[in-house]
Design a protein around this motif. Structure first.
Motif, PDB file in Angstrom:
ATOM      1  N   LYS A 247     -62.666 -91.333  47.086  1.00  0.00           N
ATOM      2  CA  LYS A 247     -63.034 -90.602  45.869  1.00  0.00           C
ATOM      3  C   LYS A 247     -61.809 -89.948  45.239  1.00  0.00           C
ATOM      4  CE  LYS A 247     -67.803 -89.594  47.318  1.00  0.00           C
ATOM      5  NZ  LYS A 247     -68.780 -88.524  47.609  1.00  0.00           N
ATOM      6  N   LEU A 248     -60.949 -89.417  46.093  1.00  0.00           N
ATOM      7  CA  LEU A 248     -59.726 -88.819  45.547  1.00  0.00           C
ATOM      8  C   LEU A 248     -58.907 -89.861  44.809  1.00  0.00           C
ATOM      9  CD1 LEU A 248     -58.403 -86.494  48.430  1.00  0.00           C
ATOM     10  CD2 LEU A 248     -59.689 -85.858  46.393  1.00  0.00           C
ATOM     11  N   LYS A 249     -58.798 -91.051  45.409  1.00  0.00           N
ATOM     12  CA  LYS A 249     -57.995 -92.115  44.807  1.00  0.00           C
ATOM     13  C   LYS A 249     -58.606 -92.572  43.492  1.00  0.00           C
ATOM     14  CE  LYS A 249     -55.972 -96.580  46.036  1.00  0.00           C
ATOM     15  NZ  LYS A 249     -55.877 -97.646  47.079  1.00  0.00           N
ATOM     16  N   ALA A 250     -59.919 -92.530  43.420  1.00  0.00           N
ATOM     17  CA  ALA A 250     -60.602 -92.963  42.190  1.00  0.00           C
ATOM     18  C   ALA A 250     -60.663 -91.866  41.140  1.00  0.00           C
ATOM     19  CB  ALA A 250     -62.020 -93.433  42.524  1.00  0.00           C
ATOM     20  N   GLY A 251     -60.214 -90.639  41.480  1.00  0.00           N
ATOM     21  CA  GLY A 251     -60.209 -89.540  40.532  1.00  0.00           C
ATOM     22  C   GLY A 251     -61.548 -88.894  40.347  1.00  0.00           C
ATOM     23  N   LEU A 252     -62.438 -89.024  41.351  1.00  0.00           N
ATOM     24  CA  LEU A 252     -63.785 -88.481  41.245  1.00  0.00           C
ATOM     25  C   LEU A 252     -63.892 -87.055  41.771  1.00  0.00           C
ATOM     26  CD1 LEU A 252     -65.777 -91.651  42.395  1.00  0.00           C
ATOM     27  CD2 LEU A 252     -65.250 -90.915  40.059  1.00  0.00           C
ATOM     28  N   GLU A 253     -62.828 -86.534  42.355  1.00  0.00           N
ATOM     29  CA  GLU A 253     -62.858 -85.181  42.911  1.00  0.00           C
ATOM     30  C   GLU A 253     -62.051 -84.239  41.998  1.00  0.00           C
ATOM     31  OE1 GLU A 253     -64.343 -83.814  45.614  1.00  0.00           O
ATOM     32  OE2 GLU A 253     -65.380 -85.691  46.100  1.00  0.00           O
ATOM     33  N   ILE A 254     -62.530 -82.994  41.908  1.00  0.00           N
ATOM     34  CA  ILE A 254     -61.839 -81.983  41.098  1.00  0.00           C
ATOM     35  C   ILE A 254     -60.949 -81.140  42.010  1.00  0.00           C
ATOM     36  CG2 ILE A 254     -62.126 -79.976  39.592  1.00  0.00           C
ATOM     37  CD1 ILE A 254     -64.857 -81.129  38.806  1.00  0.00           C
ATOM     38  N   PRO A 255     -59.670 -81.005  41.672  1.00  0.00           N
ATOM     39  CA  PRO A 255     -58.782 -80.213  42.543  1.00  0.00           C
ATOM     40  C   PRO A 255     -59.167 -78.738  42.572  1.00  0.00           C
ATOM     41  CG  PRO A 255     -57.664 -80.768  40.514  1.00  0.00           C
ATOM     42  CD  PRO A 255     -58.954 -81.537  40.492  1.00  0.00           C
ATOM     43  N   SER A 256     -58.983 -78.116  43.750  1.00  0.00           N
ATOM     44  CA  SER A 256     -59.262 -76.682  43.871  1.00  0.00           C
ATOM     45  C   SER A 256     -58.194 -75.857  43.167  1.00  0.00           C
ATOM     46  CB  SER A 256     -59.310 -76.280  45.356  1.00  0.00           C
ATOM     47  OG  SER A 256     -60.305 -77.005  46.028  1.00  0.00           O
ATOM     48  N   SER A 257     -56.986 -76.337  43.127  1.00  0.00           N
ATOM     49  CA  SER A 257     -55.890 -75.651  42.434  1.00  0.00           C
ATOM     50  C   SER A 257     -54.747 -76.629  42.247  1.00  0.00           C
ATOM     51  CB  SER A 257     -55.409 -74.438  43.242  1.00  0.00           C
ATOM     52  OG  SER A 257     -54.869 -74.854  44.483  1.00  0.00           O
ATOM     53  N   THR A 258     -53.812 -76.244  41.405  1.00  0.00           N
ATOM     54  CA  THR A 258     -52.607 -77.043  41.167  1.00  0.00           C
ATOM     55  C   THR A 258     -51.403 -76.135  41.339  1.00  0.00           C
ATOM     56  OG1 THR A 258     -53.786 -78.474  39.596  1.00  0.00           O
ATOM     57  CG2 THR A 258     -51.349 -78.490  39.535  1.00  0.00           C
ATOM     58  N   LEU A 259     -50.519 -76.536  42.197  1.00  0.00           N
ATOM     59  CA  LEU A 259     -49.343 -75.710  42.487  1.00  0.00           C
ATOM     60  C   LEU A 259     -48.347 -75.770  41.345  1.00  0.00           C
ATOM     61  CD1 LEU A 259     -48.768 -76.672  46.246  1.00  0.00           C
ATOM     62  CD2 LEU A 259     -50.053 -74.734  45.307  1.00  0.00           C
TER      63      LEU A 259
END
Length: 841
Positions: A736-748
């Motif tokens: 799912k991460l690879k497909a872009g289906l997950e929303i990041p919790s934060s961005t550094l």
């Protein structure tokens, strides 16, 4: 009351008696008058006497008799009697019979005639005493007329005795008398040499001397052995009087440098007793050799003007500024010792010789102290420092490190030390720099761990004191550790600075890398971890390179890789005819690597497709990484170098067996390890709490699985807490991460991780503190080098002294010991400049 008057009367009468009769007794002539028979019968063996024979006193002889009479008391001090012999008219003997004999005075020792003096040569008391003593001290005082005579005298005395060389414009003067009177006392200690030749005075002087003035030089010949080099000479700067000459000889006999290990206020030396100041050079163990040479150099410059002492900070608790490097004690009672920070020996000499500049130097010191107090107040008000290492070192600055087992090296001892032991470990550091001091603490712990290990010598070089050594050894950053072995290139340490890592590196580097194995049994034993017992606790994994006899290029690359990895990995090499049989046992063909991990001792066969040394090094380093490592501060850099995403399991303690098993299965299943599966124990690595706070607005409950790609975007993803941590669930989530289906919790943040201040420019700081170091290379004192003794063997006596002649041999060998205060002074001055440069923190 009448009784009291009666008691006073006899006392008063006695005083009147003394007042009346003492002048009458004083008027009696001290000059003995005897007949010839009485005189010769009174002569005693070994006792000297001066006699003047006369029939009757003519008016022309009266002044001479007055001077003879005045000299009686002076000559009696030396056991010489003075007699006037009254000759009868009918006496025609040798001393009474001839007219010209009556115009002479005769010096006897016992009944032996020593010398005849014309009466016109004994014109006053000075001439009488000077000539009589000169005649008696024939062996103690030699007269020379030419430079050749003087040089021959010097050469004859070298290695045996010192020489006192005196020039007087003429004999019989007050200066001549003073020299003779001192020679009477010191003649058995030093060889006295006298001349009246003005040309000889010029030949022995570097300037244009005044031939009308007497001069005295003390020649340090006792410990001089070089026939070519003249004896070092120290002139008497004052007039030639008995007191001044005696004082000068006392100073020449005093220790050149006194080593002090007690409160300097209690120290008393010959210099202070004779009214001269005493200069202390403040020293520490790590700079002892440099400070000793500085003290000796300074002592020669101030010889006869001031004393020099070496004061150890390690043995005396001084409540003074740490950067102080010189102290001045004056002979005046009640005047406290003044502690100073001076740049070079010229300032010390000025402090002693030019009293008009003393006040200015002291005023400058007071201003510097005020500035330092202000800087300290500013620094104390700071809540955050630029570096945790600096903070830790500052907190432990009063902690005394046990450096007895670590040998301090200098320019003179470095090369001999690295050749002495089978393995010499050298720490190159800067004593004022925080990371260097922190590493030095770890280094002392390493020394404690390796105590008793044969063939290993731990040493250190302070690059601030000895920049020439560090430049020659290509040390470009502080700290640096290098290992030297006979006949091999030095090995540089480039890993973590912990005690465990340093110890492991030193011990593993003792083993050849790679080790050449001769039989399959040796190779199998190597893979099972059969190494020397002393290496068992430092051994982790082993790498065995297997090659056929024809694979010369691959073998050379493997050997080069071994030299790079020496100390970090144990490497073996097998290239016998049956290498193919060994490699096939592990399902590979030569060239191949066999990796034996220390945990389960399983052996992994790896085909060696690339044959360059760097490729082999990179492959070995990658293969030695754990599949599912626990991330710590120490090993994080190794995994960051892979520049891959991290799949981190954060836990508050050890992770469960189920999670560990599932994560390990995931690591083995992933092709080419596209990411780094790992875990972080917050109890072992508390900094993990700060990492979680940076990742999430609210710290989640533990354990928590996190994906973060620090090298591409910096996005942080959190594994769903409602799902169990299994290989299947993780792989599904990663898809799912690879497909872009997950929303990041934060961005550094994309900002670089930089320190709050630029890195120290060490070379520039050294040039600023001591500009003469920038172009100066190492000086050597000849090829012969002496090994410095470990500091633990120092004498425990409070004061250890060395005479000028003993130290003179060492000092003369040093062509240019450096006019800067190379030991304590530059090092502490540099530390001060470093602190001021970052004072805004």
């Amino acid at each position: 009351m009448p009784a009291q008057k009666d008691r006073w009367f006899p006392s008063f009468s006695f005083l009147l008696f003394c007042a009346y009769f003492i002048p009458m007794l004083g008027s009696t002539s001290p000059l003995q008058e005897l007949s010839p028979q009485e005189y010769f019968s009174s002569l005693q063996a070994g006792r000297a006497s001066l006699a003047y024979f006369s029939h009757k006193v003519s008016p022309g002889a009266q002044p001479f008799l007055e001077q003879i009479e005045n000299s009686v008391e002076a000559l009696q001090d030396y056991g010489i009697s003075v007699v006037k012999v009254n000759c009868p008219k009918e006496d025609v003997s040798r001393y009474c019979g001839k007219e010209n004999a009556l115009r002479k005075a005769y010096l006897f020792r016992g009944n032996m005639l020593i010398r005849e003096f014309p009466t016109d040569a004994l014109f006053d008391v000075n001439s009488i005493v000077a000539n009589v003593l000169f005649a008696l001290l024939f062996n103690e005082v030699k007269y020379v007329e030419t430079l050749t005579d003087l040089q021959n005298m010097e050469n004859a005395l070298k290695g045996r005795s010192n020489m006192v060389f005196a020039y007087v414009p003429a004999t019989g003067t007050a200066e001549h008398r003073a020299v003779m009177e001192v020679a009477f006392v010191y003649g058995t200690v030093h060889q006295f040499v006298l001349t009246t030749e003005a040309t000889l005075l010029k030949d022995t002087s570097s300037d244009e001397p005044d031939a009308s003035s007497a001069r005295l030089l003390f020649c340090h010949c006792q410990h001089a052995t070089d026939v070519v080099q003249p004896c070092r000479k120290t002139p008497l700067e004052q007039d030639l009087t008995v007191l001044n000459i005696h004082r000068h000889l006392k100073l020449m006999g005093a220790p050149l440098v006194t080593e002090v290990a007690e409160d300097p206020e209690k120290v008393s030396t010959v210099h202070l007793q004779l009214g001269l100041p005493l200069v202390f050079i403040l020293s520490q163990k790590e700079t002892y050799e440099a400070d000793r040479r500085t003290a000796e150099f300074l002592a020669w410059q101030l010889l006869g003007k001031a004393g020099v002492a070496l004061l150890s900070r390690d043995l005396v608790d001084l409540n003074v500024l740490l950067r102080s490097n010189v102290a001045l004690k004056t002979p005046d009672e009640g005047v406290p010792i003044k502690y100073l920070v001076l740049e070079d020996t010229d300032e010390v000499i000025t402090l002693v010789e030019d009293k008009s500049k003393v006040e200015q130097i002291l005023e400058d010191e007071d201003e510097d102290e005020d500035e330092e107090d202000e800087d300290e107040k500013e620094n104390d008000s700071q809540d955050v420092q630029d570096d945790q290492v600096v903070e830790a070192v500052s907190r432990d600055k009063k902690r005394e490190l046990p450096l007895e087992q670590i040998l301090t090296l200098t320019e003179e001892t470095f090369h001999s030390a690295v050749l002495k032991a089978a393995q010499t470990v050298v720490l190159f550091y800067a004593s004022w720099e925080a990371v260097s001091l922190a590493v030095l603490q770890s280094y002392t712990e390493v020394a404690d761990h390796l105590k008793g290990v044969q063939g290993v010598l731990l040493s250190r070089v302070n690059c601030w004191d000895w920049p020439g050594v560090c430049t020659t050894e290509n040390v470009t950053q502080f700290p640096t550790i290098k290992i030297y072995k006979k006949g091999e290139q030095p090995l540089t340490y480039n890993s973590m600075w912990g005690t465990e890592e340093l110890t492991s590196f030193i011990m593993l580097s003792r083993v050849s890398c790679p080790v050449k194995l001769m039989t399959i049994d040796e190779a199998e034993g190597y893979l099972r971890g059969e190494l020397p017992s002393e290496l068992s606790s430092y051994h982790h994994s082993s790498v065995l390179g297997v090659f056929s006899t024809a694979m010369s290029k691959a073998k050379e690359a493997f050997i080069e890789a071994g030299s790079i990895l020496s100390g970090h990995v144990t490497m073996g090499m097998y290239f016998e005819d049956d290498a193919l049989a060994l490699s096939r046992k592990y399902a590979v063909s030569p060239p191949a690597l066999l990796l034996a991990r220390s945990g389960d001792r399983s052996v992994e066969g790896i085909a060696l497709s690339k044959e360059s040394a760097q490729d082999i090094v990179q492959m070995i380093r990658y293969r030695l990484l754990d599949m599912f490592p626990e991330i710590t501060v120490r090993n994080l850099p190794r995994y960051l170098q892979l520049r891959k995403p991290f799949l981190i399991l954060f836990s508050d303690g050890d992770i469960g067996q189920l999670e560990s098993k599932e994560m390990l299965k995931l690591a083995k299943a992933m092709p080419q390890q596209a990411f780094v599966p790992c875990w972080l124990n917050l109890k072992n690595t508390p900094v993990g709490h700060g990492v979680l706070k940076a990742y999430f607005a609210t710290v989640p409950s533990l354990p928590v699985l996190v994906w973060v790609n620090l090298h591409a975007g910096g996005q942080v993803f959190k594994f769903p807490s409602e799902q169990s941590i299994t290989e299947t669930n993780i792989l599904s989530w990663l898809e799912k991460l690879k497909a872009g289906l997950e929303i990041p919790s934060s961005t550094l943040s994309e900002d670089d991780w930089k320190p709050p201040l630029p890195a120290y420019n060490f070379l520039q700081m050294m040039d600023t503190a001591a500009p003469e170091f920038s172009l100066r290379t190492s000086y050597r004192h000849g090829d012969g080098q002496e090994q410095q003794q470990p500091e633990g063997s120092e004498e425990k006596a409070t004061v250890r002294e060395e005479t000028p002649e003993e130290a003179g041999v060492k000092a003369e060998k040093i062509q240019s010991p450096g006019r800067d205060l190379r030991g304590t002074a530059p090092r502490l001055a540099g530390r001060e400049k470093q602190a001021k440069r970052h004072s805004e923190l």
